[in-house]
Design a protein around this motif. Structure first.
Motif, short mmCIF file in Angstrom:
data_model
loop_
_atom_site.label_atom_id
_atom_site.label_comp_id
_atom_site.label_asym_id
_atom_site.label_seq_id
_atom_site.Cartn_x
_atom_site.Cartn_y
_atom_site.Cartn_z
N THR A 1 -60.05 -35.49 1.53
CA THR A 1 -59.32 -34.94 2.68
C THR A 1 -59.88 -35.49 3.99
O THR A 1 -59.66 -34.92 5.05
CB THR A 1 -59.39 -33.40 2.68
N GLU B 1 -52.64 -26.75 -16.13
CA GLU B 1 -52.55 -25.81 -15.00
C GLU B 1 -53.95 -25.39 -14.53
O GLU B 1 -54.21 -25.27 -13.34
CB GLU B 1 -51.72 -24.58 -15.39
N ARG C 1 -55.48 -28.28 -12.66
CA ARG C 1 -54.88 -28.48 -11.33
C ARG C 1 -55.38 -27.43 -10.35
O ARG C 1 -55.70 -27.73 -9.20
CB ARG C 1 -53.36 -28.43 -11.43
N ASP C 2 -55.49 -26.20 -10.83
CA ASP C 2 -55.98 -25.14 -9.96
C ASP C 2 -57.43 -25.42 -9.56
O ASP C 2 -57.80 -25.33 -8.38
CB ASP C 2 -55.86 -23.79 -10.69
N LYS D 1 -57.95 -28.03 -6.95
CA LYS D 1 -57.68 -27.59 -5.58
C LYS D 1 -58.82 -26.73 -5.04
O LYS D 1 -58.95 -26.54 -3.83
CB LYS D 1 -56.36 -26.84 -5.52
N HIS D 2 -59.61 -26.16 -5.94
CA HIS D 2 -60.70 -25.28 -5.49
C HIS D 2 -62.04 -25.99 -5.36
O HIS D 2 -63.01 -25.40 -4.89
CB HIS D 2 -60.85 -24.11 -6.47
N GLN E 1 -47.17 -36.57 -5.96
CA GLN E 1 -47.78 -36.79 -4.65
C GLN E 1 -48.95 -37.77 -4.76
O GLN E 1 -49.15 -38.63 -3.90
CB GLN E 1 -48.26 -35.46 -4.05
#
Lengths: 729, 327
Positions: free
Chosen positions: A61, A126, A129-130, A133-134, A275
């Motif tokens: 990021t 899933e 992916r979660d 993001k954490h 994405q």
């Protein structure tokens, strides 16, 4: 046995035309089509492998800097999470096409926003992916991360530079001159099937199912990335849901899956999200191109200038070769060509369908339209007057040249109205209607290739190579070539592709796949024919085979006497590459309507006429042309990668916001295959077709916009805001 | 995706109870919500599935109007014979949005509640006051071609992305809401809110409230147009859209109901536009005067400056088309 053939001379034997089966060139439906439309053709991620864990990439990021620390504990306690992988060997960019060495590695160094820095592995997708993001990541950010190609000092690509004569002087002296700057925005390479890999280890042996264009290079890239022997790696890529350049070089999920599978001692699947595919794989560079022409009173070029500024990350060898066809498509003795690359920190730029001409030709052909108007002649006639006899820079003969025929036949079929053109001549209600045209040109490439052909004792044949079919029709055309040579219906030929256990193919890229691997199959079949001829008591050139029999009525099974014949064809282009300038040529014609009030442009109809050597399958060739023209429509009107000006992240990173044409944008498309035999292009006299269909088509649309409404635009895509700004009141 | 609880709401009262809590969102078609959950823009701990609560019918009202059930799909609504004959602007607006597959699944209530497609809202690694109050607006100074020119704030320049609500605004429809404090009706024109200092509050729904239907007044006839300007001819959000219901009597405007999409955080209805036209003879000068009023307070943010002249021209096109047809 391997039969090696290096092609130094053009093929003039026309052997394929003398064969008796009569299947080559025919419109044959894809042999794997039914499996694909019924969902039984497995793509990379679709193999069921027991105990397979799921990995999701974590991306940066920040734009540029360093990963200081990754807090694993932030996710390891989450449900199902198995591991966080941030191995030094993880790759951070996709390899460039044909790199043949490990892609950029070292995920701690961040060079662009969205760069992969780690992989989270969990029991389910899933959960992974979660957790991804954490994951808490601490960065040290480097403030200096230039994003604007115009704000840095670019590097000249010296091997592209041409200084011939004196262009400035020619322009000053010429009765007509043009000096325009044209821009194109970045383009996405994302295909329908996202990038995916499943890696599985058996001791020190690694098997990877992945979505690849070029396993023959990718195996070396992976071996290098993992410090392994190629012999211990098997790549499988039987069906590929589109490539467009994005799957040429090894992308990040493959190395990550292999490392993760090693670390957790279980198979691991990594599928990039839509994405992520947009953000991490390959962009086509935006370009700024200056075109300069000097022409005499009749429109004959005396000077030709093309300079382009493109961009890429530091450390990348690829620079969008926008001048590629400009070196030879038109004459003009005073020449000035230069390509510069700006080092900026947007995601990796690389090969996206038709690298070079995809953006170079639309710019060139827009400028040619300006010249036709200045000279006051028909734009088709302007092109015809400027086709050179020989390559104007290298002074080489062309291998073959169908530009004039394509221009003439295309104009005729389209109903092109000859003469001097004036804009704003036709209006229907709110809509201005106009036509435009452009030349097409795409440099021809040919590559080394190997394929094994086995004529089975039962009289059927097997073709094996690690070549891929990325939706282009490779399975089908190889069955046709082998069928033609061995006297079999294509359904008697089983083609096995996309497995590195088979002989190395050329990979699918640069439109060289069909002509290169086709030549290897041809050579192998020729060797089989020699053996058959001997068995039949004749010579190869007299051996006539059709429907599994010789002309004398012997069946293949009779001749084979229970024994297979297997031959590996090894084709390598030799002096033909240096002795000729080779390219596919063509012409585009478009009719568009432009809304007077809103500036919206819709294409009414479009025609492309193309000459690309031997047509191997009229149906798949036509499909390639239609696909290319569709890309031309997107390039002309809608497609543009938008990067945030502050951190360089790609903002429109899905197919809802990156606007490829929808069905309603693609009207009646007409394709003329202007067939020829180009013996200097390949042993089977074929050239590439995959990319030619989009090399210039956008300019036909842009020129039609001008003819329709008088808005002369020099910036692609020609969106309503830009059209309105340029439209005369 | 974060783990979440899924509960099929057995009754409206129960759905209301569930969604009164902060952590629960109602799900109908899910065409927008599920995408946002995958991106972790929406992170509900529980989904209350309201699909079986009824109110999926499309039925006549006593005064000759039409009530669209909140759970009727967009497709069912667009193809309904009375919608097509009496409210063609609505049918056209719905069909101008999304794709056939999405419209088959999307519901009328959900359509009103869809979230903006601002790039900075849907990317959780970017600032967005709507998603994360106080984090800033990434679109201001960023990529803002699709963004608003009317009713913006320093906090947010996002647009309401839908088409259907623009037509409903022109039709002056009302939204039936139940749950919470009981039943109430709110004009569509007042349903969506401007961002102000609270861009995360997008409409007037209170916790626990559920849309049950949309009521269309008795048909007014007129020439009904939905004009959507977009880069490609389908599956793209409006650069600007206009829903228009126009009637001329004796050569003068007797009805001019106009709402606009793609310009603001809500379907934009400015009563002054219609008032300027009523009683007047159509002319380019008059259309421009209407546009002047509409765009009086318009403000571009660089990339979307073009929307100001584009809106003017699109309004001119729509009024020209409507008055040519009516003449």
């Amino acid at each position: 046995m391997t039969v090696y053939f290096k092609q130094d001379e053009p093929d003039t034997s026309n052997r394929l035309d003398g064969m008796k089966q009569g299947v080559l060139g025919k419109s044959l439906s894809r042999v794997e089509g039914l499996a694909k439309v019924t969902g039984t053709a497995p793509y990379a991620a679709e193999y069921h492998i027991d105990g397979c864990a799921e990995g999701v990439l974590v991306t940066s990021t920040i734009t540029r800097g360093e990963v200081v620390s990754i807090d694993r504990t932030s996710v390891l306690s989450m449900p199902g999470v198995i591991a966080v992988v941030d191995d030094e060997k993880m790759s951070t960019r996709a390899a460039q096409g044909t790199a043949n060495e490990a892609p950029m590695q070292g995920p701690r160094q961040v060079c662009y926003w969205g760069q992969p820095i780690a992989l989270v592995v969990a029991e389910t997708f899933e959960q992974a992916r979660d957790a991804a993001k954490h994951l808490k990541v601490e960065y040290r950010e480097d403030a200096a991360a230039p994003l604007d190609p115009h704000a840095v000092e670019p590097e000249e690509q010296e091997d592209e530079t041409v200084h011939q004569g004196d262009l400035a002087h020619a322009m000053a002296e010429a009765p007509h001159s043009v000096d325009v700057t044209i821009t194109t925005k970045g383009h996405a390479s994302a295909a329908m099937e996202p990038h995916a890999a499943i890696a599985e280890w058996d001791g020190d042996k690694l098997t990877v199912h992945a979505s690849l264009q070029m396993p023959n290079y990718n195996i070396t890239e992976l071996a290098d990335a993992l410090d392994m022997e190629e012999d211990n790696i098997r790549l499988i890529s039987r069906f590929v849901g589109g490539g467009f350049g994005s799957k040429l070089g090894l992308s990040e999920e493959v190395v990550a899956a292999a490392l993760a599978a090693k670390q957790i001692e279980r198979p691991v699947r990594v599928v990039q999200s839509r994405q992520q595919v947009f953000q991490t794989v390959m962009r086509r560079s935006e370009t700024t191109q200056r075109l300069r022409f000097a022409a005499d009173g009749e429109g004959r070029l005396t000077g030709f200038g093309h300079e382009a500024l493109v961009s890429n990350l530091p450390g990348e060898t690829f620079a969008e070769p926008a001048l590629q066809s400009s070196h030879f498509i038109y004459g003009g003795e005073n020449r000035e060509l230069m390509l510069k690359v700006a080092r900026i920190h947007l995601m990796t730029a690389g090969s996206v369908r038709a690298p070079g001409e995809a953006v170079g030709m639309p710019a060139l052909e827009s400028a040619m339209d300006v010249l036709a108007e200045k000279v006051g002649i028909d734009p088709v006639e302007l092109r015809l007057r400027n086709i050179p006899e020989r390559d104007p820079e290298k002074d080489l003969p062309f291998s073959s040249h169908k530009l004039a025929e394509c221009l003439k036949q295309g104009a005729e079929a389209f109903g092109w109205q000859k003469g001097v053109r004036k804009p704003r001549q036709r209006r229907e209600g709110e809509w201005w209607i106009g036509t435009g045209m452009a030349s097409a040109s795409r440099s021809h490439s040919i590559a080394e290739a190997k394929a094994r052909v086995t004529l089975k004792a039962d009289g059927t044949a097997l073709v094996e190579t690690d070549m891929t079919d990325i939706g282009t029709g490779t399975y089908t055309i190889l069955a046709q070539i082998a069928g033609e040579m061995l006297g079999l219906q294509p359904d008697q030929v089983l083609v096995e592709l996309g497995d590195t256990r088979h002989p190395r193919g050329p990979g699918s890229g640069g439109s060289w796949g069909a002509s290169s691997i086709g030549s290897a199959v041809y050579i192998a079949c020729n060797a089989i024919r020699e053996e058959l001829a001997e068995k039949a008591g004749t010579s190869e050139d007299r051996l006539e085979l059709a429907d599994g029999r010789t002309a004398a009525g012997q069946t293949l099974a009779d001749l084979l006497q229970g024994k297979d014949i297997s031959q590996e064809g090894h084709y390598e282009p030799g002096a033909i590459e240096d002795d000729f300038t080779a390219a596919g040529f063509g012409a585009f014609f478009a009719q568009v309507r432009v809304n007077h009030y809103t500036g919206e442009t819709r294409v009414d109809r479009m025609l492309g006429a193309f000459g690309f050597g031997r047509v191997l399958n009229a149906s798949t060739a036509r499909s390639q042309c239609i696909g290319g023209i569709t890309w031309s429509i997107g390039l002309a009107l809608t497609e543009a990668l938008e990067f945030d000006p502050r951190d360089g992240h790609l903002v429109n990173c899905d197919l809802a916001e990156y606007h490829v044409p929808v069905h309603r944008d693609v009207p009646d498309l007409d394709v003329l295959l202007v067939e020829e035999r180009d013996g200097a292009a390949s042993q089977i006299q074929a050239k590439g077709i995959g990319e030619l269909g989009m090399c210039g088509g956008a300019a036909a649309i842009g020129n039609a916009i001008y003819n329709a409404c008088g808005a002369r635009l020099f910036d692609y895509p020609m969106t309503p805001d830009r059209v309105l700004a340029a439209m005369p009141e | 995706m974060r783990p979440f609880q899924y509960t099929r709401a057995p009754s409206l009262a129960e759905a209301s109870n569930m969604t009164a809590g902060e952590d629960t969102l109602a799900i109908a078609g899910g065409t927008n919500l599920l995408d946002l959950m995958k991106l972790q823009v929406e992170k509900p701990g529980q989904l209350a599935d309201i699909n079986r609560l009824g109110f999926a019918d499309i039925e006549d009202t006593d005064d000759g109007g039409l009530r669209l059930g909140a759970l009727a799909t967009n497709t069912e609504t667009a193809v309904h014979s009375r919608v097509r004959s009496d409210y063609p602007v609505l049918s056209r607006a719905i069909l101008a949005g999304a794709t056939q597959q999405l419209r088959n699944k999307a519901t009328n209530g959900g359509n009103l509640c869809q979230r903006t497609r601002c790039f900075y809202f849907t990317n959780i690694d970017q600032p967005c006051n709507k998603r994360e109050p106080g984090s800033g607006c990434g679109a201001i100074g960023g990529i803002a071609k699709l963004h608003a020119i009317l009713g913006t704030s320093e906090q947010c320049i996002a647009t309401y992305p839908g088409d259907m609500a623009v037509a409903l605004s022109a039709l002056d429809a009302t939204v039936d809401i139940a749950g919470g404090k009981g039943e109430r009706s709110v004009p569509v024109r007042d349903f969506h809110l401007l961002p102000g200092d609270t861009p995360w509050i997008e409409n007037v729904l209170e916790p626990g409230e559920v849309i049950t239907g949309i009521v269309l007044k008795a048909p007014v006839g007129g020439t009904q147009i939905y004009r959507k300007v977009r880069e490609r001819s389908s599956y793209a959000f409006a650069l600007v859209s206009v829903a228009a219901i126009i009637e001329l009597t004796d050569g003068k405007f007797s009805r001019a109901d106009l709402s606009f999409g793609g310009l603001a955080h809500k379907p934009w209805f400015d009563p002054r536009v219609g008032e300027a036209l009523i009683g007047q003879t159509p002319s380019e000068a008059l259309f421009d005067k209407a546009a002047d009023l509409l765009l009086e307070d318009a403000r571009g943010y660089g990339e979307n400056d073009f929307k100001i002249p584009l809106t003017r021209r699109t309004l001119r096109a729509v009024l020209t088309q409507a008055t040519e047809n009516a003449a």
